[in-house]
Scaffold this motif. Structure first.
Motif, PDB file in Angstrom:
ATOM      1  N   TYR A 178       2.697  -4.995  10.449  1.00  0.00           N
ATOM      2  CA  TYR A 178       2.209  -3.793  11.119  1.00  0.00           C
ATOM      3  C   TYR A 178       0.768  -3.935  11.583  1.00  0.00           C
ATOM      4  N   ASP A 179       0.111  -5.041  11.203  1.00  0.00           N
ATOM      5  CA  ASP A 179      -1.284  -5.218  11.600  1.00  0.00           C
ATOM      6  C   ASP A 179      -1.660  -6.684  11.834  1.00  0.00           C
ATOM      7  N   GLY A 180      -0.668  -7.546  11.929  1.00  0.00           N
ATOM      8  CA  GLY A 180      -0.937  -8.964  12.090  1.00  0.00           C
ATOM      9  C   GLY A 180      -1.011  -9.735  10.789  1.00  0.00           C
ATOM     10  N   THR A 181      -0.969  -9.034   9.667  1.00  0.00           N
ATOM     11  CA  THR A 181      -1.025  -9.689   8.352  1.00  0.00           C
ATOM     12  C   THR A 181      -0.002  -9.125   7.380  1.00  0.00           C
ATOM     13  N   HIS A 182       0.034  -7.810   7.238  1.00  0.00           N
ATOM     14  CA  HIS A 182       0.850  -7.187   6.186  1.00  0.00           C
ATOM     15  C   HIS A 182       2.261  -6.884   6.692  1.00  0.00           C
ATOM     16  N   PRO A 183       3.272  -7.201   5.890  1.00  0.00           N
ATOM     17  CA  PRO A 183       4.655  -7.084   6.358  1.00  0.00           C
ATOM     18  C   PRO A 183       5.116  -5.646   6.537  1.00  0.00           C
ATOM     19  N   ASN A 184       5.873  -5.432   7.599  1.00  0.00           N
ATOM     20  CA  ASN A 184       6.590  -4.174   7.765  1.00  0.00           C
ATOM     21  C   ASN A 184       7.986  -4.344   7.162  1.00  0.00           C
ATOM     22  N   THR A 185       8.903  -3.461   7.481  1.00  0.00           N
ATOM     23  CA  THR A 185      10.248  -3.544   6.905  1.00  0.00           C
ATOM     24  C   THR A 185      10.881  -4.910   7.139  1.00  0.00           C
ATOM     25  N   GLY A 192      -2.912  -8.031  -6.326  1.00  0.00           N
ATOM     26  CA  GLY A 192      -4.067  -7.206  -6.035  1.00  0.00           C
ATOM     27  C   GLY A 192      -4.557  -7.363  -4.611  1.00  0.00           C
ATOM     28  N   TRP A 193      -4.982  -6.267  -4.048  1.00  0.00           N
ATOM     29  CA  TRP A 193      -5.544  -6.260  -2.702  1.00  0.00           C
ATOM     30  C   TRP A 193      -6.850  -7.065  -2.718  1.00  0.00           C
ATOM     31  N   GLY A 194      -6.922  -8.114  -1.922  1.00  0.00           N
ATOM     32  CA  GLY A 194      -8.123  -8.936  -1.873  1.00  0.00           C
ATOM     33  C   GLY A 194      -8.216  -9.967  -2.982  1.00  0.00           C
ATOM     34  N   GLU A 195      -7.120 -10.231  -3.673  1.00  0.00           N
ATOM     35  CA  GLU A 195      -7.129 -11.217  -4.753  1.00  0.00           C
ATOM     36  C   GLU A 195      -6.356 -12.467  -4.344  1.00  0.00           C
ATOM     37  N   GLY A 196      -6.779 -13.600  -4.900  1.00  0.00           N
ATOM     38  CA  GLY A 196      -6.159 -14.871  -4.550  1.00  0.00           C
ATOM     39  C   GLY A 196      -5.997 -15.778  -5.752  1.00  0.00           C
ATOM     40  N   TRP A 197      -5.784 -17.063  -5.495  1.00  0.00           N
ATOM     41  CA  TRP A 197      -5.694 -18.038  -6.580  1.00  0.00           C
ATOM     42  C   TRP A 197      -6.937 -17.984  -7.463  1.00  0.00           C
ATOM     43  N   LEU A 198      -8.094 -17.794  -6.830  1.00  0.00           N
ATOM     44  CA  LEU A 198      -9.353 -17.722  -7.565  1.00  0.00           C
ATOM     45  C   LEU A 198      -9.320 -16.646  -8.639  1.00  0.00           C
ATOM     46  N   HIS A 199      -8.693 -15.515  -8.330  1.00  0.00           N
ATOM     47  CA  HIS A 199      -8.675 -14.379  -9.240  1.00  0.00           C
ATOM     48  C   HIS A 199      -7.525 -14.475 -10.249  1.00  0.00           C
ATOM     49  N   MET A 200      -6.407 -15.033  -9.808  1.00  0.00           N
ATOM     50  CA  MET A 200      -5.219 -15.057 -10.665  1.00  0.00           C
ATOM     51  C   MET A 200      -5.216 -16.199 -11.665  1.00  0.00           C
ATOM     52  N   ALA A 201      -5.867 -17.310 -11.337  1.00  0.00           N
ATOM     53  CA  ALA A 201      -5.877 -18.445 -12.262  1.00  0.00           C
ATOM     54  C   ALA A 201      -6.409 -18.075 -13.652  1.00  0.00           C
ATOM     55  N   ASP A 210      -4.086   2.113  -2.654  1.00  0.00           N
ATOM     56  CA  ASP A 210      -4.308   3.369  -1.939  1.00  0.00           C
ATOM     57  C   ASP A 210      -5.510   3.188  -1.016  1.00  0.00           C
ATOM     58  N   PRO A 211      -5.297   3.099   0.311  1.00  0.00           N
ATOM     59  CA  PRO A 211      -6.421   2.887   1.221  1.00  0.00           C
ATOM     60  C   PRO A 211      -7.476   3.980   1.147  1.00  0.00           C
ATOM     61  N   GLY A 212      -7.059   5.222   0.905  1.00  0.00           N
ATOM     62  CA  GLY A 212      -8.014   6.320   0.824  1.00  0.00           C
ATOM     63  C   GLY A 212      -8.945   6.182  -0.363  1.00  0.00           C
ATOM     64  N   ALA A 213      -8.418   5.759  -1.472  1.00  0.00           N
ATOM     65  CA  ALA A 213      -9.224   5.588  -2.681  1.00  0.00           C
ATOM     66  C   ALA A 213      -9.834   4.194  -2.772  1.00  0.00           C
ATOM     67  N   ASP A 214      -9.377   3.281  -1.910  1.00  0.00           N
ATOM     68  CA  ASP A 214      -9.784   1.877  -1.950  1.00  0.00           C
ATOM     69  C   ASP A 214      -9.589   1.303  -3.349  1.00  0.00           C
ATOM     70  N   ALA A 215      -8.414   1.601  -3.906  1.00  0.00           N
ATOM     71  CA  ALA A 215      -8.117   1.158  -5.264  1.00  0.00           C
ATOM     72  C   ALA A 215      -6.604   1.147  -5.477  1.00  0.00           C
ATOM     73  N   PRO A 216      -6.098   0.350  -6.407  1.00  0.00           N
ATOM     74  CA  PRO A 216      -4.660   0.299  -6.691  1.00  0.00           C
ATOM     75  C   PRO A 216      -4.240   1.435  -7.620  1.00  0.00           C
ATOM     76  N   VAL A 217      -4.138   2.643  -7.069  1.00  0.00           N
ATOM     77  CA  VAL A 217      -3.871   3.815  -7.894  1.00  0.00           C
ATOM     78  C   VAL A 217      -2.687   4.642  -7.398  1.00  0.00           C
ATOM     79  N   SER A 220       0.830  -1.204   0.000  1.00  0.00           N
ATOM     80  CA  SER A 220       0.000   0.000   0.000  1.00  0.00           C
ATOM     81  C   SER A 220       0.864   1.253   0.000  1.00  0.00           C
ATOM     82  N   ALA A 221       0.232   2.374  -0.240  1.00  0.00           N
ATOM     83  CA  ALA A 221       0.935   3.649  -0.403  1.00  0.00           C
ATOM     84  C   ALA A 221       1.892   3.908   0.752  1.00  0.00           C
ATOM     85  N   GLY A 222       3.110   4.313   0.417  1.00  0.00           N
ATOM     86  CA  GLY A 222       4.109   4.638   1.409  1.00  0.00           C
ATOM     87  C   GLY A 222       5.022   3.495   1.807  1.00  0.00           C
ATOM     88  N   GLU A 223       4.766   2.303   1.280  1.00  0.00           N
ATOM     89  CA  GLU A 223       5.579   1.140   1.631  1.00  0.00           C
ATOM     90  C   GLU A 223       6.684   0.897   0.597  1.00  0.00           C
TER      91      GLU A 223
END
Length: 258
Positions: free
Chosen positions: A207-214, A87-96, A61-68, A27-30
């Motif tokens: 940083y939130d139990g799921t997404h990696p920090n540095t 993609g945010w919220g995408e998995g094998w189902l979406h990528m296959a 971009d969390p503010g826009a809720d979109a990959p922009v 996400s933005a800033g990472e």
């Protein structure tokens, strides 16, 4: 009588395609672990000795809720190294359904894949998810019969620590994934399952139990880099880059090739 398998074809200039969910797009800033891989590949292979390909380059971009977003933490991260299929919220189902056309369009020959948590959390159980894994493999090979891949299992996450049934489903999927990869890999198109990052700790690596920090970004990049080097001699041992002096990029991180 022992049958000798034909040797795995060496790659002269690998083209990497990163495939993943929110942990890969970032996400933005990472920085993202993709940025850490760019630094690693530039150091071990050299600029111009490889390429990173994919149809997307943006961050979520969390503010826009979109990959922009183009706001990577390191503005020196070159545009050509930002490519991905994540993609945010995408998995094998979406990528296959996307992978065949993406590989055909980009010429990718090495996939680095981190998927599964979204599927199990929102869309499919472990058995259904493995069906989508197999469809993904078939699609990638339809575009490039010699494509190779490193896959990460579902790594530790906050929901699994609170929901025993979800933890069991993650564990079952990882077992099924390992069996599928072992059965599908060939000498012409080798696929390997990387071990989960050692000492991955939700308190210090996310940083939130799921997404990696540095720290987590380095550990994810190290998992892929180690598999590439140990399986196929691509790159080298993962090291945190100290060339920019003090700061997060120079930290020595436990379990990340430090």
């Amino acid at each position: 009588m022992m049958l000798c398998m034909p040797p795995i074809r060496p790659l002269t200039r690998p083209s990497f395609l990163y495939v993943g969910d929110s942990m890969t797009i970032g996400s933005a800033g990472e920085h993202t672990w993709r940025h850490r891989m760019w630094r690693h590949l530039d150091t071990t292979l050299g600029p111009g000795a490889y390429s990173v390909v994919g149809p997307r380059t943006a961050l979520y971009d969390p503010g826009a809720d979109a990959p922009v977003s183009c706001a990577y933490a390191d503005p020196a991260f070159p545009a050509e190294a930002r490519a991905h299929l994540a993609g945010w919220g995408e998995g094998w189902l979406h990528m296959a359904p996307l992978i065949e056309d993406t590989v055909a369009a980009t010429g990718a020959d090495v996939l680095l894949v981190s998927l599964g948590l979204i599927d199990l959390g929102f869309y499919t159980n472990s058995d259904q998810t493995v069906v989508n894994v197999r469809a993904f493999v078939a699609g990638a090979r339809a575009a490039n019969p010699r494509i190779r891949a490193v896959l990460l299992p579902v790594i530790p996450n906050a929901r699994a620590t609170k929901d025993p049934s979800f933890a069991a489903e993650c564990a079952r999927f990882n077992l099924l994934l390992a069996q599928a990869v072992a059965g599908l890999s060939t000498s012409a198109s080798p696929w390997v399952l990387a071990p989960p990052p050692p000492s991955y700790d939700l308190r210090t690596d996310t940083y939130d139990g799921t997404h990696p920090n540095t720290s987590g970004e380095h550990k994810l990049a190290a998992a892929f880099a180690t598999a590439l080097y140990e399986e196929w001699g691509i790159g080298g041992p993962y090291r945190c880059d100290r060339s920019r002096g003090p700061g997060p990029e120079a930290d020595v991180l436990a379990g990340a090739g430090a």
